[in-house]
Structure formats: C-alpha cells, structure tokens
Design an enzyme around this catalytic site. Structure first.
Site, PDB file in Angstrom:
ATOM      1  N   GLU A  47      38.221  23.958  28.557  1.00 47.52           N
ATOM      2  CA  GLU A  47      39.585  23.698  29.024  1.00 47.52           C
ATOM      3  C   GLU A  47      39.745  22.216  29.355  1.00 47.52           C
ATOM      4  OE1 GLU A  47      40.622  25.829  32.572  1.00 47.52           O
ATOM      5  OE2 GLU A  47      42.773  25.483  32.330  1.00 47.52           O
ATOM      6  N   ARG A  56      27.872  27.957  37.718  1.00 47.97           N
ATOM      7  CA  ARG A  56      28.322  28.969  38.675  1.00 47.97           C
ATOM      8  C   ARG A  56      28.031  30.378  38.203  1.00 47.97           C
ATOM      9  NH1 ARG A  56      32.041  24.888  39.053  1.00 47.97           N
ATOM     10  NH2 ARG A  56      33.412  25.886  37.548  1.00 47.97           N
TER      11      ARG A  56
HETATM   12  P1  AMP Z   1      36.557  28.203  29.257  1.00 48.91           P
HETATM   13  O1  AMP Z   1      35.460  27.849  28.322  1.00 48.91           O
HETATM   14  O2  AMP Z   1      37.813  27.449  29.033  1.00 48.91           O
HETATM   15  O3  AMP Z   1      36.780  29.704  29.330  1.00 48.91           O
HETATM   16  O4  AMP Z   1      36.080  27.732  30.696  1.00 48.91           O
HETATM   17  C1  AMP Z   1      35.184  28.473  31.423  1.00 48.91           C
HETATM   18  C2  AMP Z   1      34.190  27.615  32.147  1.00 48.91           C
HETATM   19  O5  AMP Z   1      34.781  26.467  32.737  1.00 48.91           O
HETATM   20  C3  AMP Z   1      33.585  28.400  33.260  1.00 48.91           C
HETATM   21  O6  AMP Z   1      32.183  28.148  33.256  1.00 48.91           O
HETATM   22  C4  AMP Z   1      34.236  27.903  34.516  1.00 48.91           C
HETATM   23  O7  AMP Z   1      33.284  27.681  35.502  1.00 48.91           O
HETATM   24  C5  AMP Z   1      34.923  26.612  34.133  1.00 48.91           C
HETATM   25  N1  AMP Z   1      36.377  26.594  34.404  1.00 48.91           N
HETATM   26  C6  AMP Z   1      37.364  26.540  33.474  1.00 48.91           C
HETATM   27  N2  AMP Z   1      38.563  26.493  34.028  1.00 48.91           N
HETATM   28  C7  AMP Z   1      38.360  26.534  35.358  1.00 48.91           C
HETATM   29  C8  AMP Z   1      39.245  26.542  36.489  1.00 48.91           C
HETATM   30  N3  AMP Z   1      40.576  26.479  36.361  1.00 48.91           N
HETATM   31  N4  AMP Z   1      38.678  26.614  37.714  1.00 48.91           N
HETATM   32  C9  AMP Z   1      37.322  26.683  37.849  1.00 48.91           C
HETATM   33  N5  AMP Z   1      36.460  26.675  36.844  1.00 48.91           N
HETATM   34  C10 AMP Z   1      36.966  26.603  35.601  1.00 48.91           C
END
Ligand code: AMP
Length: 175
Positions: free
Chosen positions: A100, A63
């Site tokens: 996550e 995205r």
């Molecule tokens: P993080 O590495 O935990 O910061 O996660 C970021 C990545 O995971 C991004 O590329 C987001 O597209 C996706 N992502 C993580 N959590 C969500 C969420 N609650 N909703 C949508 N996309 C998420």
C-alpha cells in the site's frame, strides 16, 4: 458488532498520514498492551482455523510474528517465518510485491514447509493483499497447500481478499 469486537476496536488507534500522506495507519500497540484484548484477539484469530487440520502457521514479519506465535501455540502446530529480505540464513525463496505504501519483497526458507503441509497465513492487517498474496505464493512454491488466512484487521474497502487466490479468509475486525 459483538462486545468483544467493540473492545478491540477501541484499542486500535488511527494515525493519519503515517508512514506516508494519505495512509491511515492502524496502530495496534494499545491493543497489544491490554492483557484481555491481546488474549481475545489471539482467540478470535485462532478460532476459525480450528478443525482445518492446519499443520503450520506462516507469520509475516513483523507484526504477523506477534500474532502467529500465539495462534500456533493455540492450534498446537509449528510456526514458519516469512521474512523481509536478508534476514533468513538458510536456502531461500524470494518474491517481490507492491505494498500500500511502496514496494517490498519477502523470503522463506525453501525447506520451511512442503507438500504434506496445510498452512495458515497470519498477519495483523489485510490492506491491498499484496503482502499476503506474496506469502501465499512463497508457501505454494515450497509445495504447501495454503488452507487459510487469518488477519486481525481487514481494510475491506481496499478489496485485498480479491488478490488471495486459494484458502478461506478470516478477519477479526473489518473496516
Ligand atoms: P498489503 O500488502 O497492502 O495488504 O499490506 C499489508 C501489510 O502492510 C501488513 O503487513 C500490514 O502490517 C501493513 N499495513 C498496510 N496498511 C496498513 C495500515 N493502514 N495500517 C497498518 N498496517 C498496514
């Protein structure tokens, strides 16, 4: 909250327990489908990057690509792809990181950026920060200066910005 931010908020759909129990997924497809909202999201993400002498936008698959392309066009700079493993054809650098919801890895072409570059990292959501930190690490390994980060959405309660060591951090929408 400004009226333009409120308009964006109304087009982000919360989907509980996707893709795993306990995760509230921020579904941006209604925002992307609205011509006015998509334009205003790109404007809001590009604006803080102006006057920072950014030479390249690094967009994170998948995205991040959607927003990175529009932001690079607005700033008049090039687009660099930070991709999931196995997608890039040329010489690559790789970094593994925790997400996550699971583990993942990112790759970049070793010659994508270099010491003369001031790079802005772009993605849709800053959650735990692991993804953006991995992207920044790869850009640093290429010798580039990570000058800024721009996200559409920041999940502030996860404190992901604390994992981003260098660069200014901007998000259009904070939860
Ligand atoms: P993080 O590495 O935990 O910061 O996660 C970021 C990545 O995971 C991004 O590329 C987001 O597209 C996706 N992502 C993580 N959590 C969500 C969420 N609650 N909703 C949508 N996309 C998420």
């Amino acid at each position: 909250v400004s009226s333009s931010t409120r308009a964006l908020l109304e087009l982000i759909r919360d989907v509980p327990d996707f893709p795993k129990p306990g995760i509230v997924f921020k579904d941006i497809t209604p925002l992307l489908a609205s011509p006015a909202a998509f334009q205003s999201a790109l404007d809001a993400m590009a604006e803080p990057l102006r006057h920072q002498s950014i030479t390249a936008v690094a967009a994170i698959e998948s995205r991040g690509f959607i927003f990175g392309a529009g932001i690079a066009a607005r700033l008049g700079c090039g687009l660099v792809l930070v991709r999931k493993p196995g997608k890039l054809p040329w010489k690559r650098l790789r970094h593994d990181y925790a997400l996550e919801y699971g583990n993942d890895a990112l790759e970049i072409h070793a010659d994508a950026v270099g010491p003369d570059d001031r790079v802005a990292v772009v993605d849709d959501v800053l959650a735990t920060g692991g993804t953006a930190a991995a992207a920044a690490r790869l850009l640093g390994d290429c010798g580039a200066d990570v000058t800024a980060f721009s996200f559409l959405i920041e999940l502030g309660f996860l404190e992901g910005r604390g994992r981003l060591a260098t660069g200014s951090i901007h998000s259009a929408i904070m939860y």
